[in-house]
Design a protein around this motif. Structure first.
Motif, short mmCIF file in Angstrom:
data_model
loop_
_atom_site.label_atom_id
_atom_site.label_comp_id
_atom_site.label_asym_id
_atom_site.label_seq_id
_atom_site.Cartn_x
_atom_site.Cartn_y
_atom_site.Cartn_z
N PHE A 28 -22.30 -8.71 -8.55
CA PHE A 28 -21.78 -10.17 -8.97
C PHE A 28 -21.59 -10.15 -10.33
CE2 PHE A 28 -24.90 -9.23 -5.09
CZ PHE A 28 -24.26 -9.84 -4.15
N ALA A 29 -20.98 -11.41 -10.50
CA ALA A 29 -20.35 -11.75 -11.95
C ALA A 29 -21.71 -12.51 -12.88
CB ALA A 29 -19.34 -12.78 -11.68
N ALA A 43 -30.03 -10.07 -7.17
CA ALA A 43 -28.79 -8.41 -7.31
C ALA A 43 -27.37 -8.03 -8.15
CB ALA A 43 -28.34 -8.40 -5.36
N LYS A 44 -27.20 -7.28 -8.31
CA LYS A 44 -25.96 -6.88 -9.45
C LYS A 44 -24.78 -6.23 -8.52
CE LYS A 44 -29.06 -7.43 -13.40
NZ LYS A 44 -29.27 -6.39 -14.33
N SER A 45 -25.14 -5.86 -7.39
CA SER A 45 -24.45 -4.74 -7.09
C SER A 45 -24.83 -5.15 -5.52
CB SER A 45 -24.48 -3.70 -7.22
OG SER A 45 -24.12 -2.96 -9.25
N ALA A 46 -23.52 -5.06 -4.64
CA ALA A 46 -23.43 -4.91 -3.71
C ALA A 46 -23.08 -3.84 -2.78
CB ALA A 46 -23.56 -6.17 -3.07
N LEU A 47 -23.36 -2.92 -1.70
CA LEU A 47 -22.79 -1.81 -1.15
C LEU A 47 -22.70 -2.47 0.22
CD1 LEU A 47 -23.61 1.22 -2.13
CD2 LEU A 47 -21.78 1.00 -2.50
N LEU A 48 -21.23 -2.79 1.12
CA LEU A 48 -20.73 -3.04 2.40
C LEU A 48 -21.08 -2.01 3.31
CD1 LEU A 48 -20.42 -5.89 0.98
CD2 LEU A 48 -18.62 -6.21 2.80
N GLU A 141 -30.52 -4.20 -7.31
CA GLU A 141 -30.93 -5.27 -9.07
C GLU A 141 -30.57 -4.11 -9.52
OE1 GLU A 141 -34.94 -6.05 -8.81
OE2 GLU A 141 -34.86 -6.99 -6.99
N ASP A 142 -29.25 -2.80 -9.89
CA ASP A 142 -29.05 -2.32 -11.32
C ASP A 142 -27.25 -2.82 -10.64
OD1 ASP A 142 -31.48 -1.91 -12.59
OD2 ASP A 142 -31.55 -0.32 -10.46
N GLU A 143 -26.27 -2.58 -11.59
CA GLU A 143 -24.78 -2.43 -11.72
C GLU A 143 -24.89 -1.19 -11.54
OE1 GLU A 143 -23.25 -4.06 -14.93
OE2 GLU A 143 -23.44 -5.71 -14.71
#
Length: 229
Positions: A28-29, A43-48, A141-143
């Motif tokens: 997320f930017a 959240a800072k990162s997402a995995l689909l 919540e981490d990059e």
């Protein structure tokens, strides 16, 4: 605790036990309205998470056979349980496409894998064609280190005949969009038996990703869920 460099591989292995796969990811930017992570912070990162073909089907069927009859939305329930367990093991929050309020899963999918919609609205994948799905996402919540992204060719751009817009008896799909009510009336009616038994005729007309095509019983399951049968 899983080291960050091992995280993606660990998640992929855990998901594979139930026929699921990672479907890319993104960060997320800064300043973007991101959904909450596991602690409630943005959240800072997402995995689909999703599937290619019908690989999860035997795992889902085995689980379903152990549940009480009449369970509502069984595939969503199973997906939440599987992805939720993986999330617990890796410090993530699991979310689902059917969660309310709805999260922008299709936009996330295009962002994560660079896919574009087909004329049917389903994202076209250069390998899987229309025979794939997204079952959830893991929010961190981490990059985190993300899977390597690859540029995807949009097969629909090169498809001149567009058989996906010519096979439905009631023309449910067109350049004008999806005629939802016309589709439902047809599927539920006497003439809709082929759709009920083997899935959407327009979707099955697409020549791409045929080796990943869902078997007839899987398509019948999804059609029954769509039509409320």
């Amino acid at each position: 605790m899983i080291f960050a460099r091992d995280l993606v591989g660990h998640i992929a292995t855990a998901l594979a036990a139930d026929g699921l796969i990672l479907r890319g990811g993104f960060r997320f930017a800064d300043g973007e309205a991101a959904p909450a992570g596991p602690s409630g912070a943005p959240a800072k990162s997402a995995l689909l998470v999703g599937q290619a073909g019908a690989a999860p089907w035997p795992h889902f069927q085995r689980w379903l056979g152990q549940q009480a009859s009449g369970i509502a939305n069984p595939l969503d329930t199973w997906s939440r349980a599987v992805i939720g367990a993986v999330a617990q093991g890796c410090g993530a929050r699991a979310v689902s496409p059917s969660d309310r309020p709805y999260l922008p899963f299709q936009q996330w999918a295009m962002r994560a894998e660079g896919l574009k919609p087909s004329p049917l609205g389903i994202l076209m994948h250069p390998t899987y064609g229309l025979w794939h799905a997204y079952r959830g996402a893991l929010l961190f919540e981490d990059e985190i280190s993300l899977p390597e992204a690859h540029e995807m060719n949009h097969l629909c751009d090169a498809c001149v005949e567009k058989p996906c817009l010519k096979s439905c008896p009631v023309g449910a799909y067109s350049v004008a969009g999806f005629a939802h009510e016309a589709c439902l009336l047809h599927v539920r009616g006497t003439d809709g038996a082929p759709c009920r038994a083997g899935g959407c005729l327009d979707r099955n007309a697409c020549p791409y990703g045929a080796e990943y095509r869902y078997p007839a019983d899987v398509q019948a399951f999804h059609m029954a869920a769509f039509a409320g049968l």
